[in-house]
Design an enzyme around this catalytic site. Structure first.
Site, short mmCIF file in Angstrom:
data_model
loop_
_atom_site.label_atom_id
_atom_site.label_comp_id
_atom_site.label_asym_id
_atom_site.label_seq_id
_atom_site.Cartn_x
_atom_site.Cartn_y
_atom_site.Cartn_z
N HIS A 39 -7.31 4.29 -0.61
CA HIS A 39 -8.17 3.84 0.50
C HIS A 39 -9.50 4.59 0.45
CE1 HIS A 39 -4.00 3.25 2.28
NE2 HIS A 39 -4.50 2.05 2.41
N GLN A 150 -7.48 -3.52 -6.29
CA GLN A 150 -6.86 -4.34 -7.32
C GLN A 150 -5.34 -4.16 -7.36
OE1 GLN A 150 -8.56 -3.64 -11.31
NE2 GLN A 150 -9.80 -5.43 -10.80
N ASP A 152 -3.28 -4.61 -5.14
CA ASP A 152 -2.71 -5.80 -4.51
C ASP A 152 -3.47 -7.01 -5.06
OD1 ASP A 152 -0.91 -4.50 -2.27
OD2 ASP A 152 -2.79 -3.39 -2.33
P1 AMP Z 1 -3.00 -1.25 2.79
O1 AMP Z 1 -3.32 -0.19 3.78
O2 AMP Z 1 -1.84 -0.94 1.90
O3 AMP Z 1 -2.93 -2.62 3.41
O4 AMP Z 1 -4.24 -1.32 1.79
C1 AMP Z 1 -5.56 -1.47 2.27
C2 AMP Z 1 -6.47 -1.71 1.10
O5 AMP Z 1 -6.41 -0.60 0.21
C3 AMP Z 1 -6.08 -2.95 0.27
O6 AMP Z 1 -7.26 -3.62 -0.14
C4 AMP Z 1 -5.35 -2.34 -0.90
O7 AMP Z 1 -5.40 -3.14 -2.06
C5 AMP Z 1 -6.13 -1.06 -1.09
N1 AMP Z 1 -5.33 -0.09 -1.83
C6 AMP Z 1 -4.05 0.30 -1.57
N2 AMP Z 1 -3.61 1.15 -2.50
C7 AMP Z 1 -4.63 1.31 -3.39
C8 AMP Z 1 -4.80 2.06 -4.60
N3 AMP Z 1 -3.82 2.83 -5.08
N4 AMP Z 1 -5.97 1.97 -5.24
C9 AMP Z 1 -6.98 1.18 -4.77
N5 AMP Z 1 -6.88 0.45 -3.63
C10 AMP Z 1 -5.72 0.52 -2.96
#
Ligand code: AMP
Length: 289
Positions: A39, A150, A152
């Site tokens: 994030h 990326q 997701d």
């Molecule tokens: P989430 O809080 O899991 O819904 O993720 C929020 C955003 O952070 C989404 O766009 C995810 O794809 C991105 N994200 C989650 N994990 C990673 C990671 N390891 N590297 C890059 N972006 C991430």
């Protein structure tokens, strides 16, 4: 400095309209909280490219299935506020479920073709919930740029397609996956893993790297590549393979031969914890058959 936490759409709009009137650009990072370095990389990019940075933290109930981890999803708001402050967030938007879904909510987004296969198979309704909440957040924020990861990949493809199809005026940027030092993709769900599962979880990264190597060495038969992806996971104790697939990068459809760069995507359960990861496979120029 700690960013303000705003919980109502009305107050957020007031803050953002003042900024927009002053000609400031807005970068937006949607999250479900339990923030980590993945994030943080999105927030840093937003900081570099915009005048004002807004992060949303909302555990969106409509993207969780009935047997998923909605009730247990981590919500460490104070640590999240610290991390947001450390990487230059101006505003955190953390609405309640009632603020986002008032009574008699009836409208849902469907992105045809991309909401089938991969994660859609084992998580029916998941992407409908994701696309709907993201479009709502886009409308609430009216940001110049929004940032996604990326990791997701299917989600990011759906959001890019939705934004294009529905003329959303926010630019969507998709940034590379941030990993732990042993290769495990950062995820808020990694904290559910016990120490043994955590050690075994590197198998996702390792098998994706091996598939990349095979593709670069000339393997173009997708069945063989998918088998090479799946085998190390099946051989890892305590895992259940949800899927190991190779699909085209654009519409995520199955392919038979690796003629162009393609996506290798994995979902693996460690007990009740489901992890996903992916990598692009680049075929060698002079591949064997
Ligand atoms: P989430 O809080 O899991 O819904 O993720 C929020 C955003 O952070 C989404 O766009 C995810 O794809 C991105 N994200 C989650 N994990 C990673 C990671 N390891 N590297 C890059 N972006 C991430």
């Amino acid at each position: 400095m700690l960013p303000d936490i705003i919980t109502t759409i009305a107050e957020l709009r007031e803050r953002l309209e003042a900024a927009q009137r002053a000609g400031r650009t807005i970068g937006f990072v949607p999250t479900m909280g339990a923030l980590h370095a993945g994030h943080a990389s999105l927030i840093r990019a937003a900081r570099t490219e915009n005048d004002l940075v807004a992060v949303s933290i909302f555990v969106n109930p409509t993207q969780f299935g009935p047997n998923e981890d909605l009730a247990h999803y981590p919500r460490p708001i104070e640590a999240d506020q610290q991390l947001c402050g450390a990487v230059g967030t101006d505003i955190i938007f953390a609405p309640s479920v009632e603020e986002m879904y008032p009574a008699r909510f009836c409208t849902w987004i469907s992105v045809e073709g991309l909401m089938e296969g991969l994660c859609a198979e084992s998580r029916p309704g998941h992407f409908r919930g994701v696309a709907t909440v993201v479009l709502k957040l886009f409308n609430i924020m009216q940001a110049d740029v929004a940032y996604f990861g990326q990791k997701d990949y299917q989600q990011a493809r759906i959001i890019v397609q939705m934004a294009r199809d529905l003329n959303v005026p926010t630019n969507v940027r998709v940034l590379p996956t941030v990993r732990e030092s042993d290769g495990l993709a950062m995820s808020s769900r990694n904290q559910y893993l016990d120490p043994v599962q955590r050690r075994h979880a590197t198998v996702l990264y390792r098998t994706l790297e091996e598939a990349k190597r095979l593709a670069a060495a000339g393997e173009r038969d997708v069945k063989r590549l998918e088998e090479a992806l799946a085998a190390p996971i099946r051989a890892t104790p305590g895992t259940r393979l949800d899927y190991a697939r190779i699909v085209d990068l654009d519409m995520l459809r199955p392919i038979e031969r690796l003629e162009n760069p393609a996506l290798a995507a994995l979902a693996v359960c460690f007990g009740t914890t489901r992890l996903i990861d992916n990598a692009q496979l680049i075929p060698s120029q002079n591949g064997r058959s």
